[in-house]
Design a protein around this motif. Structure first.
Motif, PDB file in Angstrom:
ATOM      1  N   ARG A 174     -59.876 -72.967  23.573  1.00 32.80           N
ATOM      2  CA  ARG A 174     -59.481 -72.002  22.175  1.00 32.80           C
ATOM      3  C   ARG A 174     -60.841 -71.676  21.699  1.00 32.80           C
ATOM      4  NH1 ARG A 174     -55.177 -75.221  20.771  1.00 32.80           N
ATOM      5  NH2 ARG A 174     -53.483 -74.868  21.858  1.00 32.80           N
ATOM      6  N   VAL A 217     -58.939 -77.478  24.845  1.00 34.75           N
ATOM      7  CA  VAL A 217     -57.380 -77.923  24.315  1.00 34.75           C
ATOM      8  C   VAL A 217     -57.078 -79.199  24.724  1.00 34.75           C
ATOM      9  CG1 VAL A 217     -54.983 -77.373  24.774  1.00 34.75           C
ATOM     10  CG2 VAL A 217     -56.594 -75.303  24.768  1.00 34.75           C
ATOM     11  N   SER A 264     -58.873 -65.772  18.455  1.00 35.70           N
ATOM     12  CA  SER A 264     -60.240 -65.322  18.843  1.00 35.70           C
ATOM     13  C   SER A 264     -60.838 -64.271  17.539  1.00 35.70           C
ATOM     14  CB  SER A 264     -60.421 -64.487  20.106  1.00 35.70           C
ATOM     15  OG  SER A 264     -59.568 -63.147  19.873  1.00 35.70           O
ATOM     16  N   ALA A 287     -65.836 -71.820  22.373  1.00 37.65           N
ATOM     17  CA  ALA A 287     -64.688 -72.459  22.399  1.00 37.65           C
ATOM     18  C   ALA A 287     -64.458 -73.764  22.386  1.00 37.65           C
ATOM     19  CB  ALA A 287     -64.133 -71.643  23.701  1.00 37.65           C
ATOM     20  N   ASP A 320     -54.489 -65.789  20.174  1.00 36.63           N
ATOM     21  CA  ASP A 320     -55.362 -66.943  20.613  1.00 36.63           C
ATOM     22  C   ASP A 320     -56.377 -67.398  19.634  1.00 36.63           C
ATOM     23  OD1 ASP A 320     -57.401 -64.696  20.472  1.00 36.63           O
ATOM     24  OD2 ASP A 320     -56.872 -63.937  22.419  1.00 36.63           O
TER      25      ASP A 320
END
Ligand code: FAD
Length: 407
Positions: free
Chosen positions: A227, A104, A246, A101, A244
């Motif tokens: 994210r 943000v 993913s 990830a 999201d």
């Protein structure tokens, strides 16, 4: 075998494949220049200079893992069975997506001197001198990273103000009635926590709130979530969550593209245990998921295994050891164990509380938060795995071991 991303999940996948007896070539591609490392120490010992780094102690060459550092993967082209990199395509029979990830960012704050994130070793190294100089720091976000950073910064003697848009810390993870007790932890540590504080703008030397308040800062640390790093998969045919971003893995951590798996912070998976899709951004998921991926690849389709863990994580903040296992929703019943104003207490969540008779009530244990009560966590985690039914009254008595509350 090509693994994209050389963080915890990518590295563990490579190691687990060897443990499972996979004899084929393994290529591990990571975009960072450093030897693969563990992230949890970054916001703890590494930040404070108590540890130089947190590189994994793994002999990649000895395991026959072909590790390429500083080599970002830019695209996946399933029709040709290749992942693309600047140095050219790499062919795969199986690919594992483990790109983790990315934090943000606050709009307009990107690249500003004095504005920091805390995700990578480079971030932690940039922040070390800031702490050592005992600067005045404003932290944006009172989540896990914000709390751990504030803990380290206070320990280093910095002046710390934390601004949080929600009305309590850890708003994404815990209900207000629980997190309210954590508000006091900031004050006890000498950090100022401003809740309900929306950030209007950030510069390298101040944070301006929506109500016009200007908070001067020598440095600003942004910890407002992360994210999945999946933008590079655009156009690959790998299905991504519109919510999201993913990778939408299935119950065996396979993606929508044959031969391609996904694991760790970049992937969500359906949990039959919780009846919902989970996106877990915690270390234990990046340890357990790879074992499932490796087993599924090594054993083949016919003997595939399902990934349906009880999620677990820990956090070290303000001198406390905070652990959480499971997954709860608002409708679950929250039961306290111990005094939350004290040093050690837990909260459990029971689902479907009912009255089996004799004036008692019971519910299935689905989640647990333990502050300084690791035994509760250890027992609770096993009970959650079993789907144990707990006697509500006994479970609410902190002097009764949790396992003794099983009906
Ligand atoms: C500061 C910090 C503290 C933490 N503390 C805790 C804790 O106390 N407890 C806990 O449970 N969890 C903690 N976590 C969370 C935990 O570290 C993560 O869940 C875990 O690192 C996830 O592993 P991963 O391999 O999926 O992703 P990552 O660790 O993000 O690794 C992914 C790797 O892939 C690389 N990559 C990205 N895109 C590409 C690309 N296109 N090509 C090649 N490489 C790419 C990334 O640079 C990265 O190196 C913490 C996280 C951070 C940032």
């Amino acid at each position: 075998m090509v693994i994209a991303g050389a963080g915890m999940a990518g590295v563990q996948t490579a190691v687990a494949l060897r443990e499972q007896g996979w004899r084929g070539a393994i290529t591990l591609l990571g975009d960072e220049p450093h030897q693969p490392y563990d992230r949890p120490p970054l916001s703890k010992a590494v930040l404070l200079g108590k540890a130089d780094g947190s590189a994994f102690d793994i002999d990649f060459a000895g395991l026959g893992i072909d590790l390429h550092l500083g080599r970002p993967v830019t695209a996946l082209r399933p029709e040709e069975h290749v992942v693309e990199t600047a140095e050219g395509p790499v062919r795969y029979d199986y690919a594992v997506l483990a790109t983790g990830a990315e934090p943000v960012r606050l709009p307009g704050s990107e690249g500003l001197p004095g504005v920091h994130l805390l995700r990578t070793l480079d971030d932690a190294e940039r922040l070390r001198p800031v702490l050592a100089a005992q600067h005045r720091i404003v932290v944006v976000g009172a989540g896990w990273i914000g709390a751990e950073f504030a803990t380290a910064a206070r320990e280093a003697g910095c002046e710390v103000t934390v601004v949080e848009a929600a009305d309590h810390p850890l708003a994404g993870a815990l209900p207000a009635e629980v997190a309210a007790y954590m508000t006091g932890w900031y004050a006890d540590a000498g950090a100022e926590l401003r809740t309900g504080a929306r950030v209007a703008s950030v510069t390298g030397d101040a944070v301006t709130l929506a109500d016009g308040t200007v908070l001067p800062a020598d440095a600003v640390v942004v910890g407002v979530g992360a994210r999945p790093a999946t933008a590079w998969l655009a156009g690959s045919g790998v299905a991504l969550s519109p919510e999201d971003g993913s990778v939408l893995a299935d119950e065996r951590l396979r993606t929508s593209v044959p031969g391609v798996y996904a694991v760790g912070d970049c992937a969500s998976f359906p949990s039959a245990r919780y009846g919902t899709r989970l996106l877990v951004h915690h270390w234990d998921n990046a340890l357990q998921g790879p074992r499932t991926v490796a087993e599924n690849i090594a054993r083949g389709e016919a003997e595939g295994v399902v990934y349906d863990p009880v999620p677990y994580f820990w956090s070290e903040q303000f001198g406390r050891f905070v652990q959480y296992a499971g997954h709860h929703v608002d409708a679950d019943e929250l039961v306290w164990r111990g005094d939350p104003a004290g040093a050690a207490w837990s909260v459990i969540w029971l689902r479907g509380t009912r009255e089996p008779g004799a004036g008692r009530s019971a519910g299935r244990l689905v989640a647990l938060l333990a502050v300084g009560r690791p035994r509760d966590l250890a027992q609770g985690r096993r009970l959650i795995e079993k789907g144990a039914l707990l006697d509500r009254e006994r479970a609410a008595d902190a002097t009764v071991p949790l396992k003794s509350a099983v009906l």
